[in-house]
Design a protein around this motif. Structure first.
Motif, short mmCIF file in Angstrom:
data_model
loop_
_atom_site.label_atom_id
_atom_site.label_comp_id
_atom_site.label_asym_id
_atom_site.label_seq_id
_atom_site.Cartn_x
_atom_site.Cartn_y
_atom_site.Cartn_z
N ILE A 55 1.02 -1.19 0.27
CA ILE A 55 0.11 -0.18 0.05
C ILE A 55 0.69 1.31 0.02
N GLU A 59 0.77 3.96 -2.72
CA GLU A 59 0.52 5.43 -2.66
C GLU A 59 1.43 6.41 -2.82
N LYS A 98 -3.72 10.90 2.80
CA LYS A 98 -4.09 9.64 2.23
C LYS A 98 -4.53 8.60 2.94
N ILE A 99 -3.31 8.23 3.59
CA ILE A 99 -3.42 6.74 4.61
C ILE A 99 -4.03 6.96 5.93
N GLN A 102 -7.07 4.71 5.88
CA GLN A 102 -6.59 3.29 5.33
C GLN A 102 -6.67 2.58 6.41
#
Length: 404
Positions: A55, A59, A98-99, A102
């Motif tokens: 991931i 990303e 962004k993460i 997650q």
């Protein structure tokens, strides 16, 4: 052929990038957007599970950066891998955002990455409260003066063993510009004689109480014994300096927490074997930080010390010195103590009483790396060297002080 005055511009942080872009005349909105593109960062994560590594790689590529992983990640032949995130500050900031949403623990990674990036920026001026006295951090590098009340210290053993000599030395250091006085009553040199808590306190008590009556300078107690720390804090000491990072005596964190005083946690270990030198050291210091936080301390109250000369070979000490700035990623003030140590003696082949110039070199490197406090024997010389280095390093390229 016209070269248009082409040159490389050294930019170490966002503030410097913003200043450089402003000098060009860029639009303020454009400066905010572009500054993060000017700075490259390499961020290492250790032993990341395979699916998390996938991931992170994906990303990072999506924001224009990259992530280095073990070559067998692509064929799923490893369970975990170290990961090196490679990108600009802007790209890494985008990754962290962004993460945060997650799964697989990536929210914590995103949060930690944001904190780490912030820690790499110049520290702002702030006040460290020390039980009624205050220290200003971030404006200049502070000087901690060493006061040894030991008959067998490696450097000045027995010199200040009497109360009169100790008080006179403390006052001399204050005249020379010291910011903190650090009292130690047990030598920590190799093969030193272990001192009982009772004997250690017997040496400290009269000097500490006299100093607190006569001077306003904050006093630190260099001890790893909780009972000594408790007595010293009860008598009015301002902070504790623990060479075992509160991990040798299980009661130390509780004592420091009860008094809510600043604590210096130093990296230390038996022997010199490491899996990854810096990774292992940072893991040790994170454990010390967690102990302090569990007992109510936070932020600037927790000061980290890489422990030059403790559990390290000369070569390892030199590597740590070359990578001092990495300790800023912990997000706490950093103290550096190299004064007259064997690293200097072995590198220059000099005896203890000939190590001043070597000490000054390491102190200046500490300033360049952004440490907050330098712990030394020779106060006046180090004050002058550090003041000169501060005038250069803490003045931002482009025209103003970091702390202003």
């Amino acid at each position: 052929m016209q070269m248009y005055g082409m040159r490389w511009v050294s930019l170490d942080n966002l503030e410097e990038a913003k200043i450089a872009l402003a000098q060009i005349g860029s639009d303020p909105g454009g400066i905010a957007h572009m500054a993060g593109k000017a700075l490259g960062r390499a961020i290492k994560l250790e032993q990341v599970p395979l699916w998390v590594a996938h991931i992170l790689k994906q990303e990072m590529l999506s924001v224009g950066g990259d992530a280095a992983v073990h070559r067998n990640v692509i064929i799923n032949k490893v369970e975990a891998t170290d990961v090196m995130l490679l990108g600009t500050v802007r790209q890494l900031g985008q990754l962290s955002s962004k993460i945060l949403a997650q799964p697989f623990g990536l929210k914590k990674v995103g949060h930690d990455l944001k904190q780490l990036l912030a820690a790499l920026e110049p520290s702002k001026t702030r006040i460290l409260k020390c039980r009624g006295t205050e220290l200003k951090l971030g404006e200049r590098t502070l000087i901690m003066g060493i006061l040894n009340l030991t008959p067998d210290s490696f450097s000045d053993g027995g010199k200040y063993y009497s109360i009169e000599n100790a008080i006179a030395q403390a006052k001399r250091m204050i005249e020379e510009g010291v910011d903190i006085i650090d009292i130690g009553a047990e030598s920590t040199r190799p093969q030193h004689e272990v001192v009982s808590a009772e004997e250690e306190w017997r040496r400290i008590e009269p000097v500490l109480k006299t100093l607190l009556e006569q001077v306003a300078t904050p006093v630190s107690i260099d001890t790893y014994k909780a009972s000594v720390a408790n007595r010293a804090l009860d008598a009015g000491a301002h902070m504790i300096n623990d060479i075992w990072g509160m991990q040798r005596d299980p009661d130390m964190a509780r004592v420091v927490g009860e008094y809510q005083v600043p604590v210096i946690v130093m990296h230390n270990q038996e022997g010199t074997n490491y899996h990854h030198l810096m990774g292992d050291m940072l893991a040790f210091l994170r454990k010390s930080i967690e102990l302090a936080e569990e007992h109510g301390l936070s932020g600037d109250q927790i000061i980290v010390d890489p422990g030059i000369g403790f559990g390290k070979t000369t070569e390892q000490n030199l590597e740590v010195m070359a990578r001092l700035a990495e300790f800023r990623t912990l997000g706490h003030p950093v103290l550096l103590g190299t004064s007259r140590k064997s690293m200097i003696g072995k590198t220059l082949n000099l005896s203890v009483d000939e190590r001043l110039e070597g000490t000054l070199a390491t102190s200046i490197l500490g300033v360049v790396a952004g440490v907050d406090i330098i712990r030394v024997h020779d106060v006046q010389a180090n004050c002058r060297a550090v003041q000169m280095a501060d005038a250069i390093v803490r003045m931002q390229r482009g025209g103003h002080y970091v702390g202003a």
